[in-house]
Design a protein around this motif. Structure first.
Motif, PDB file in Angstrom:
ATOM      1  N   UNK A 108      29.381  33.008  46.930  1.00  0.00           N
ATOM      2  CA  UNK A 108      28.483  33.980  47.553  1.00  0.00           C
ATOM      3  C   UNK A 108      29.269  35.099  48.223  1.00  0.00           C
ATOM      4  N   UNK A 109      30.306  34.733  48.964  1.00  0.00           N
ATOM      5  CA  UNK A 109      31.134  35.746  49.623  1.00  0.00           C
ATOM      6  C   UNK A 109      31.862  36.607  48.591  1.00  0.00           C
ATOM      7  N   UNK A 110      32.372  35.982  47.540  1.00  0.00           N
ATOM      8  CA  UNK A 110      33.063  36.733  46.487  1.00  0.00           C
ATOM      9  C   UNK A 110      32.108  37.712  45.818  1.00  0.00           C
ATOM     10  N   UNK A 111      30.883  37.278  45.559  1.00  0.00           N
ATOM     11  CA  UNK A 111      29.889  38.160  44.944  1.00  0.00           C
ATOM     12  C   UNK A 111      29.604  39.360  45.847  1.00  0.00           C
ATOM     13  N   UNK A 112      29.453  39.126  47.142  1.00  0.00           N
ATOM     14  CA  UNK A 112      29.215  40.228  48.073  1.00  0.00           C
ATOM     15  C   UNK A 112      30.383  41.211  48.086  1.00  0.00           C
ATOM     16  N   UNK A 113      31.610  40.693  48.035  1.00  0.00           N
ATOM     17  CA  UNK A 113      32.787  41.565  48.021  1.00  0.00           C
ATOM     18  C   UNK A 113      32.866  42.373  46.724  1.00  0.00           C
ATOM     19  N   UNK A 114      32.560  41.743  45.610  1.00  0.00           N
ATOM     20  CA  UNK A 114      32.562  42.451  44.328  1.00  0.00           C
ATOM     21  C   UNK A 114      31.512  43.554  44.333  1.00  0.00           C
ATOM     22  N   UNK A 115      30.321  43.268  44.825  1.00  0.00           N
ATOM     23  CA  UNK A 115      29.267  44.289  44.901  1.00  0.00           C
ATOM     24  C   UNK A 115      29.682  45.433  45.826  1.00  0.00           C
ATOM     25  N   UNK A 116      30.375  45.106  46.905  1.00  0.00           N
ATOM     26  CA  UNK A 116      30.876  46.124  47.824  1.00  0.00           C
ATOM     27  C   UNK A 116      31.902  47.034  47.137  1.00  0.00           C
ATOM     28  N   UNK A 117      32.791  46.436  46.360  1.00  0.00           N
ATOM     29  CA  UNK A 117      33.796  47.212  45.612  1.00  0.00           C
ATOM     30  C   UNK A 117      33.097  48.147  44.626  1.00  0.00           C
ATOM     31  N   UNK A 118      32.077  47.647  43.941  1.00  0.00           N
ATOM     32  CA  UNK A 118      31.332  48.487  43.003  1.00  0.00           C
ATOM     33  C   UNK A 118      30.697  49.675  43.719  1.00  0.00           C
ATOM     34  N   UNK A 119      30.115  49.432  44.887  1.00  0.00           N
ATOM     35  CA  UNK A 119      29.486  50.511  45.654  1.00  0.00           C
ATOM     36  C   UNK A 119      30.520  51.521  46.136  1.00  0.00           C
ATOM     37  N   UNK A 120      31.640  51.027  46.677  1.00  0.00           N
ATOM     38  CA  UNK A 120      32.688  51.916  47.201  1.00  0.00           C
ATOM     39  C   UNK A 120      33.265  52.814  46.118  1.00  0.00           C
ATOM     40  N   UNK A 121      33.293  52.308  44.886  1.00  0.00           N
ATOM     41  CA  UNK A 121      33.875  53.057  43.774  1.00  0.00           C
ATOM     42  C   UNK A 121      32.818  53.746  42.914  1.00  0.00           C
ATOM     43  N   UNK A 122      31.588  53.804  43.405  1.00  0.00           N
ATOM     44  CA  UNK A 122      30.483  54.456  42.699  1.00  0.00           C
ATOM     45  C   UNK A 122      30.340  53.989  41.257  1.00  0.00           C
ATOM     46  N   UNK A 123      30.477  52.690  41.067  1.00  0.00           N
ATOM     47  CA  UNK A 123      30.314  52.110  39.734  1.00  0.00           C
ATOM     48  C   UNK A 123      28.818  51.911  39.505  1.00  0.00           C
ATOM     49  N   UNK A 124      28.272  52.680  38.569  1.00  0.00           N
ATOM     50  CA  UNK A 124      26.830  52.656  38.330  1.00  0.00           C
ATOM     51  C   UNK A 124      26.387  51.381  37.613  1.00  0.00           C
ATOM     52  N   UNK A 125      27.195  50.922  36.659  1.00  0.00           N
ATOM     53  CA  UNK A 125      26.828  49.732  35.884  1.00  0.00           C
ATOM     54  C   UNK A 125      27.470  48.504  36.522  1.00  0.00           C
ATOM     55  N   UNK A 126      26.659  47.740  37.241  1.00  0.00           N
ATOM     56  CA  UNK A 126      27.189  46.554  37.908  1.00  0.00           C
ATOM     57  C   UNK A 126      27.490  45.457  36.901  1.00  0.00           C
ATOM     58  N   UNK A 127      28.569  44.736  37.152  1.00  0.00           N
ATOM     59  CA  UNK A 127      28.939  43.604  36.308  1.00  0.00           C
ATOM     60  C   UNK A 127      27.978  42.448  36.568  1.00  0.00           C
ATOM     61  N   UNK A 128      27.357  41.897  35.538  1.00  0.00           N
ATOM     62  CA  UNK A 128      26.492  40.736  35.757  1.00  0.00           C
ATOM     63  C   UNK A 128      27.300  39.556  36.309  1.00  0.00           C
ATOM     64  N   UNK A 129      26.772  38.940  37.349  1.00  0.00           N
ATOM     65  CA  UNK A 129      27.401  37.747  37.930  1.00  0.00           C
ATOM     66  C   UNK A 129      26.385  36.629  37.859  1.00  0.00           C
ATOM     67  N   UNK A 130      26.766  35.571  37.133  1.00  0.00           N
ATOM     68  CA  UNK A 130      25.885  34.429  36.921  1.00  0.00           C
ATOM     69  C   UNK A 130      26.419  33.244  37.712  1.00  0.00           C
ATOM     70  N   UNK A 131      25.586  32.708  38.576  1.00  0.00           N
ATOM     71  CA  UNK A 131      25.968  31.570  39.397  1.00  0.00           C
ATOM     72  C   UNK A 131      26.008  30.307  38.534  1.00  0.00           C
ATOM     73  N   UNK A 132      27.078  29.539  38.704  1.00  0.00           N
ATOM     74  CA  UNK A 132      27.180  28.234  38.037  1.00  0.00           C
ATOM     75  C   UNK A 132      27.563  27.214  39.087  1.00  0.00           C
ATOM     76  N   UNK A 133      27.127  25.997  38.898  1.00  0.00           N
ATOM     77  CA  UNK A 133      27.507  24.928  39.818  1.00  0.00           C
ATOM     78  C   UNK A 133      27.322  23.576  39.132  1.00  0.00           C
ATOM     79  N   UNK A 134      28.178  22.644  39.488  1.00  0.00           N
ATOM     80  CA  UNK A 134      28.061  21.277  38.989  1.00  0.00           C
ATOM     81  C   UNK A 134      27.352  20.412  40.038  1.00  0.00           C
ATOM     82  N   UNK A 135      27.136  20.985  41.222  1.00  0.00           N
ATOM     83  CA  UNK A 135      26.502  20.269  42.309  1.00  0.00           C
ATOM     84  C   UNK A 135      24.991  20.213  42.058  1.00  0.00           C
ATOM     85  N   UNK A 136      24.421  19.001  42.179  1.00  0.00           N
ATOM     86  CA  UNK A 136      22.983  18.881  41.905  1.00  0.00           C
ATOM     87  C   UNK A 136      22.174  18.813  43.162  1.00  0.00           C
TER      88      UNK A 136
END
Length: 92
Positions: A64-92
């Motif tokens: 979650x924190x990594x995703x927020x940081x990546x989204x922040x980097x995209x915003x700071x660099x005016x990247x219009x096309x955001x990279x899709x981030x898909x959550x995965x987990x083995x925890x049930x």
């Protein structure tokens, strides 16, 4: 067959890394591995990916924190096309 994707797999469990990497490479995709969220953010800064598969619960920095940081980097660099981030987990 479809086009090759550059995929960042963010996963701290080695077995899960192997299984997902094996499956994606069989589909002819390029897989890059980050062992935690901090590594993922650093790789994102230096490379571009078509999609990020992000584990949620990891040491050092969780997904979650990594995703927020990546989204922040995209915003700071005016990247219009955001990279899709898909959550995965083995925890049930």
């Amino acid at each position: 067959m479809g086009s090759q994707l550059s995929i960042l797999l963010v996963e701290d469990n080695m077995l899960n890394q192997r299984i997902v990497t094996f499956s994606l490479k069989k589909l002819n995709h390029s897989v890059h591995i980050a062992n935690n969220g901090l590594e993922a953010v650093e790789q994102f800064k230096n490379s571009s990916f078509d999609v990020i598969l992000m584990d949620i619960m990891m040491p050092v920095m969780d997904g979650l924190e990594a995703t927020m940081k990546i989204r922040s980097i995209e915003m700071e660099n005016n990247i219009a096309k955001r990279t899709p981030i898909i959550a995965i987990t083995a925890n049930t």
